[in-house]
Write an enzyme that holds these catalytic residues in place. Structure first.
Site, mmCIF file in Angstrom:
data_model
loop_
_atom_site.group_PDB
_atom_site.id
_atom_site.type_symbol
_atom_site.label_atom_id
_atom_site.label_comp_id
_atom_site.label_asym_id
_atom_site.label_seq_id
_atom_site.Cartn_x
_atom_site.Cartn_y
_atom_site.Cartn_z
ATOM 1 N N CYS A 111 12.038 -2.837 -6.038
ATOM 2 C CA CYS A 111 10.932 -2.544 -5.124
ATOM 3 C C CYS A 111 9.620 -2.963 -5.767
ATOM 4 O O CYS A 111 9.409 -2.719 -6.962
ATOM 5 C CB CYS A 111 10.918 -1.040 -4.833
ATOM 6 S SG CYS A 111 9.586 -0.521 -3.729
ATOM 7 N N GLU A 154 12.980 -0.673 3.440
ATOM 8 C CA GLU A 154 11.598 -0.818 3.902
ATOM 9 C C GLU A 154 11.176 0.341 4.800
ATOM 10 O O GLU A 154 10.064 0.856 4.676
ATOM 11 C CB GLU A 154 11.405 -2.149 4.638
ATOM 12 C CG GLU A 154 11.593 -3.385 3.766
ATOM 13 C CD GLU A 154 10.803 -3.341 2.469
ATOM 14 O OE1 GLU A 154 9.713 -2.746 2.430
ATOM 15 O OE2 GLU A 154 11.306 -3.900 1.473
ATOM 16 N N HIS A 157 10.018 3.560 3.234
ATOM 17 C CA HIS A 157 8.622 3.621 2.776
ATOM 18 C C HIS A 157 7.733 4.312 3.811
ATOM 19 O O HIS A 157 6.699 4.878 3.459
ATOM 20 C CB HIS A 157 8.073 2.216 2.525
ATOM 21 C CG HIS A 157 8.494 1.618 1.212
ATOM 22 N ND1 HIS A 157 8.152 2.165 -0.002
ATOM 23 C CD2 HIS A 157 9.219 0.514 0.921
ATOM 24 C CE1 HIS A 157 8.648 1.414 -0.981
ATOM 25 N NE2 HIS A 157 9.309 0.405 -0.455
HETATM 26 NI NI NI Z 1 10.186 -1.067 -1.668
#
Ligand code: NI
Length: 201
Positions: A111, A154, A157
């Site tokens: 990440c 994703e 997040h």
């Molecule tokens: Ni990430």
């Protein structure tokens, strides 16, 4: 064009729940997405969520590098839903994910907000996901393998989750340089993490 600063693990913007975008056609969102694309290219990543650039809104961009669309292990059960290799960038406003079944896979992730590290992470093996584009139009896709993993990573997040929080065993969090140099350990680690995740289910 602007390359934005990427927040790293520990910054509060990465640990909150991002706000829904009321109007996906808002020009400010289009500018944000342009800057996120510049930032992703500069960082050589494959995906980026708005909170990673200090904007707590439900916006994600990602692509699946060609050849990573369907990386499968021997003996894996059939899954013949279309799961195309994609190199094209997908821009998602207000994405939602739904697992297709209970299957879980463990594989390695990295990440941009957790630089230099990688870890073995549990994810749904097969998902359906929906989102709005910048024109306000809705889309839906099925995904498995790396594609499904990238979308889950994703979208996490947007809910304040970083991949180490999904790891069945923190023993398999390490510096990418070390982990990649120790491939046998890495494979053993994955098997270990998988058996552990089965125990947990
Ligand atoms: Ni990430």
């Amino acid at each position: 064009m602007a390359i934005l600063k990427i927040a790293r693990m520990g910054h509060p913007v990465l640990h909150g729940v991002a706000e829904k975008v009321d109007d996906p056609t808002d020009p400010e969102i289009a500018v944000l997405v342009e800057d996120m694309i510049d930032t992703l290219e500069d960082a050589r990543g494959i995906g980026l969520a708005a909170p990673q650039v200090h904007v707590p809104k439900r916006v994600v961009i990602f692509f699946v590098p060609l050849g990573r669309g369907r990386v499968q292990d021997e003996g894996e059960s059939d899954y013949d839903e279309e799961d195309e290799s994609m190199e094209e960038l997908t821009v998602m406003i207000n994405p939602e994910i739904e697992p297709i079944d209970d299957a879980v896979e463990v594989d390695w992730e990295a990440c941009l907000s957790v630089p230099d590290l990688m870890g073995a992470v549990s994810r749904h093996a097969r998902i359906r996901y929906r989102w709005s584009d910048l024109h306000g139009e809705s889309h839906e896709r099925n995904a498995s393998g790396f594609h499904a993993r990238a979308v889950q990573h994703e979208c996490d997040h947007l809910d304040g989750m970083l991949y180490p929080m999904r790891m069945p065993d923190l023993k398999f969090l390490g510096f990418a340089q070390e982990t990649e140099q120790n491939l046998p350990m890495m494979r053993a680690g994955r098997q270990f993490a998988e058996s552990k995740s089965e125990d947990d289910s």
